[in-house]
Design a protein around this motif. Structure first.
Motif, PDB file in Angstrom:
ATOM      1  N   MET A  74      21.689  47.020  78.826  1.00  0.00           N
ATOM      2  CA  MET A  74      21.268  48.042  77.876  1.00  0.00           C
ATOM      3  C   MET A  74      19.842  47.734  77.412  1.00  0.00           C
ATOM      4  N   LYS A  75      19.032  48.781  77.364  1.00  0.00           N
ATOM      5  CA  LYS A  75      17.645  48.613  76.920  1.00  0.00           C
ATOM      6  C   LYS A  75      17.521  48.870  75.417  1.00  0.00           C
ATOM      7  N   ILE A  76      16.511  48.239  74.815  1.00  0.00           N
ATOM      8  CA  ILE A  76      16.267  48.410  73.384  1.00  0.00           C
ATOM      9  C   ILE A  76      15.690  49.799  73.119  1.00  0.00           C
ATOM     10  N   GLY A  77      16.283  50.479  72.148  1.00  0.00           N
ATOM     11  CA  GLY A  77      15.825  51.805  71.742  1.00  0.00           C
ATOM     12  C   GLY A  77      16.479  52.137  70.421  1.00  0.00           C
ATOM     13  N   PRO A  78      16.330  53.401  69.963  1.00  0.00           N
ATOM     14  CA  PRO A  78      16.930  53.794  68.683  1.00  0.00           C
ATOM     15  C   PRO A  78      18.428  53.499  68.648  1.00  0.00           C
ATOM     16  N   GLU A  79      18.889  53.068  67.480  1.00  0.00           N
ATOM     17  CA  GLU A  79      20.301  52.787  67.242  1.00  0.00           C
ATOM     18  C   GLU A  79      20.876  51.698  68.145  1.00  0.00           C
ATOM     19  N   THR A  80      20.025  50.717  68.486  1.00  0.00           N
ATOM     20  CA  THR A  80      20.548  49.512  69.140  1.00  0.00           C
ATOM     21  C   THR A  80      20.336  48.345  68.173  1.00  0.00           C
ATOM     22  N   VAL A  81      21.239  47.367  68.268  1.00  0.00           N
ATOM     23  CA  VAL A  81      21.090  46.138  67.500  1.00  0.00           C
ATOM     24  C   VAL A  81      20.625  45.070  68.479  1.00  0.00           C
ATOM     25  N   VAL A  82      19.536  44.423  68.125  1.00  0.00           N
ATOM     26  CA  VAL A  82      18.901  43.444  68.993  1.00  0.00           C
ATOM     27  C   VAL A  82      19.022  42.063  68.365  1.00  0.00           C
ATOM     28  N   GLN A  83      19.434  41.080  69.172  1.00  0.00           N
ATOM     29  CA  GLN A  83      19.394  39.692  68.718  1.00  0.00           C
ATOM     30  C   GLN A  83      18.312  39.000  69.537  1.00  0.00           C
ATOM     31  N   PHE A  84      17.478  38.244  68.849  1.00  0.00           N
ATOM     32  CA  PHE A  84      16.378  37.585  69.557  1.00  0.00           C
ATOM     33  C   PHE A  84      15.981  36.291  68.864  1.00  0.00           C
ATOM     34  N   HIS A  85      15.430  35.389  69.688  1.00  0.00           N
ATOM     35  CA  HIS A  85      14.795  34.188  69.162  1.00  0.00           C
ATOM     36  C   HIS A  85      13.298  34.437  69.170  1.00  0.00           C
ATOM     37  N   TYR A  86      12.609  33.833  68.221  1.00  0.00           N
ATOM     38  CA  TYR A  86      11.159  33.990  68.196  1.00  0.00           C
ATOM     39  C   TYR A  86      10.507  32.697  67.735  1.00  0.00           C
ATOM     40  N   THR A  87       9.276  32.527  68.174  1.00  0.00           N
ATOM     41  CA  THR A  87       8.387  31.516  67.611  1.00  0.00           C
ATOM     42  C   THR A  87       7.123  32.269  67.222  1.00  0.00           C
ATOM     43  N   LEU A  88       6.741  32.132  65.963  1.00  0.00           N
ATOM     44  CA  LEU A  88       5.566  32.821  65.434  1.00  0.00           C
ATOM     45  C   LEU A  88       4.404  31.838  65.357  1.00  0.00           C
ATOM     46  N   ARG A  89       3.263  32.254  65.932  1.00  0.00           N
ATOM     47  CA  ARG A  89       2.046  31.433  65.869  1.00  0.00           C
ATOM     48  C   ARG A  89       0.903  32.265  65.310  1.00  0.00           C
ATOM     49  N   ASN A  90      -0.062  31.578  64.679  1.00  0.00           N
ATOM     50  CA  ASN A  90      -1.254  32.283  64.217  1.00  0.00           C
ATOM     51  C   ASN A  90      -2.284  32.321  65.346  1.00  0.00           C
ATOM     52  N   ALA A  91      -3.446  32.924  65.072  1.00  0.00           N
ATOM     53  CA  ALA A  91      -4.485  33.093  66.093  1.00  0.00           C
ATOM     54  C   ALA A  91      -4.970  31.752  66.646  1.00  0.00           C
ATOM     55  N   GLU A  92      -4.832  30.682  65.832  1.00  0.00           N
ATOM     56  CA  GLU A  92      -5.261  29.348  66.287  1.00  0.00           C
ATOM     57  C   GLU A  92      -4.182  28.664  67.126  1.00  0.00           C
ATOM     58  N   HIS A 118      12.944  46.643  76.410  1.00  0.00           N
ATOM     59  CA  HIS A 118      13.320  45.302  76.860  1.00  0.00           C
ATOM     60  C   HIS A 118      14.840  45.200  76.857  1.00  0.00           C
ATOM     61  N   ALA A 119      15.353  44.182  77.542  1.00  0.00           N
ATOM     62  CA  ALA A 119      16.807  43.995  77.633  1.00  0.00           C
ATOM     63  C   ALA A 119      17.125  42.518  77.436  1.00  0.00           C
ATOM     64  N   ALA A 120      18.426  42.213  77.256  1.00  0.00           N
ATOM     65  CA  ALA A 120      18.863  40.818  77.082  1.00  0.00           C
ATOM     66  C   ALA A 120      18.343  39.973  78.242  1.00  0.00           C
ATOM     67  N   GLY A 121      17.861  38.786  77.918  1.00  0.00           N
ATOM     68  CA  GLY A 121      17.332  37.883  78.944  1.00  0.00           C
ATOM     69  C   GLY A 121      15.826  37.956  79.088  1.00  0.00           C
ATOM     70  N   ASP A 122      15.209  39.025  78.571  1.00  0.00           N
ATOM     71  CA  ASP A 122      13.752  39.156  78.666  1.00  0.00           C
ATOM     72  C   ASP A 122      13.071  38.125  77.766  1.00  0.00           C
ATOM     73  N   VAL A 123      12.006  37.534  78.288  1.00  0.00           N
ATOM     74  CA  VAL A 123      11.194  36.582  77.536  1.00  0.00           C
ATOM     75  C   VAL A 123       9.750  37.066  77.653  1.00  0.00           C
ATOM     76  N   PHE A 124       9.079  37.226  76.526  1.00  0.00           N
ATOM     77  CA  PHE A 124       7.708  37.725  76.553  1.00  0.00           C
ATOM     78  C   PHE A 124       6.967  37.301  75.290  1.00  0.00           C
ATOM     79  N   ASP A 150      20.526  39.427  73.061  1.00  0.00           N
ATOM     80  CA  ASP A 150      21.591  40.428  73.131  1.00  0.00           C
ATOM     81  C   ASP A 150      21.077  41.787  72.669  1.00  0.00           C
ATOM     82  N   VAL A 151      21.549  42.844  73.327  1.00  0.00           N
ATOM     83  CA  VAL A 151      21.262  44.211  72.903  1.00  0.00           C
ATOM     84  C   VAL A 151      22.583  44.966  72.970  1.00  0.00           C
ATOM     85  N   ARG A 152      22.960  45.630  71.876  1.00  0.00           N
ATOM     86  CA  ARG A 152      24.200  46.414  71.861  1.00  0.00           C
ATOM     87  C   ARG A 152      23.992  47.684  71.058  1.00  0.00           C
ATOM     88  N   ALA A 153      24.889  48.624  71.237  1.00  0.00           N
ATOM     89  CA  ALA A 153      24.830  49.853  70.444  1.00  0.00           C
ATOM     90  C   ALA A 153      25.159  49.510  68.997  1.00  0.00           C
TER      91      ALA A 153
END
Length: 161
Positions: A1-19, A52-58, A138-141
């Motif tokens: 399932m692809k991410i779009g309106p009315e989907t619940v997305v679970q994701f991991h993130y690492t946030l970095r600044n411009a440096e 994007h879909a589950a498993g995508d890394v970007f 994960d992406v689900r309705a």
């Protein structure tokens, strides 16, 4: 399932600044969950999630106007120290909480005096270009209840008590 309106997305993130400094990460904890299209996350990140879909890394770069906005100089003000919540000695650069009629808001101390402090109420990341390393787990309705409430429920989302 692809991410779009009315989907619940679970994701991991690492946030970095411009440096390239790491500011925060969800790795090693539960993934973050959000309801797509409900303004649960910053606009630039939400736009980058589409299709994007589950498993995508970007990695996505988000400019200030699509993140926490530009720094607004009018959001600096002087307040009595008694309205601030902090531990230890009040110093410039500290993140503290300001008691307001709308509850507590995080602010940055610009200058600390004995009885008053100059604070900046801009978001600490205002004016910064941010970089997110994203891994979609994960992406689900979304359920009807999640859509009605405007946020994801369950792990990484909103818990009603």
């Amino acid at each position: 399932m692809k991410i779009g309106p009315e989907t619940v997305v679970q994701f991991h993130y690492t946030l970095r600044n411009a440096e390239g400094e790491e500011l925060e990460t969800s790795r090693g904890d539960d993934p973050t969950a959000y309801l797509h299209g409900a303004d649960n996350i910053i606009p630039g990140l939400e736009k980058a999630m589409v299709d994007h879909a589950a498993g995508d890394v970007f990695t996505v770069e988000v400019a200030p106007e699509d993140a926490y906005g530009e720094v607004d100089p009018s959001r600096q003000q002087r307040v009595p120290v008694k309205h601030l919540l902090f531990k230890g000695k009040l110093k410039p650069g500290m993140q503290v909480l300001l008691n307001t009629e709308r509850g507590r808001v995080p602010v940055t101390v610009v200058k600390a005096g004995r009885h008053s402090a100059d604070i900046d109420t801009n978001h600490p990341l205002a004016g910064q270009t941010l970089s997110f390393d994203i891994e979609i787990t994960d992406v689900r309705a979304a359920s009807a209840e999640e859509v009605a409430h405007g946020h994801a429920h369950g792990p990484g989302g909103h818990h009603h008590h």
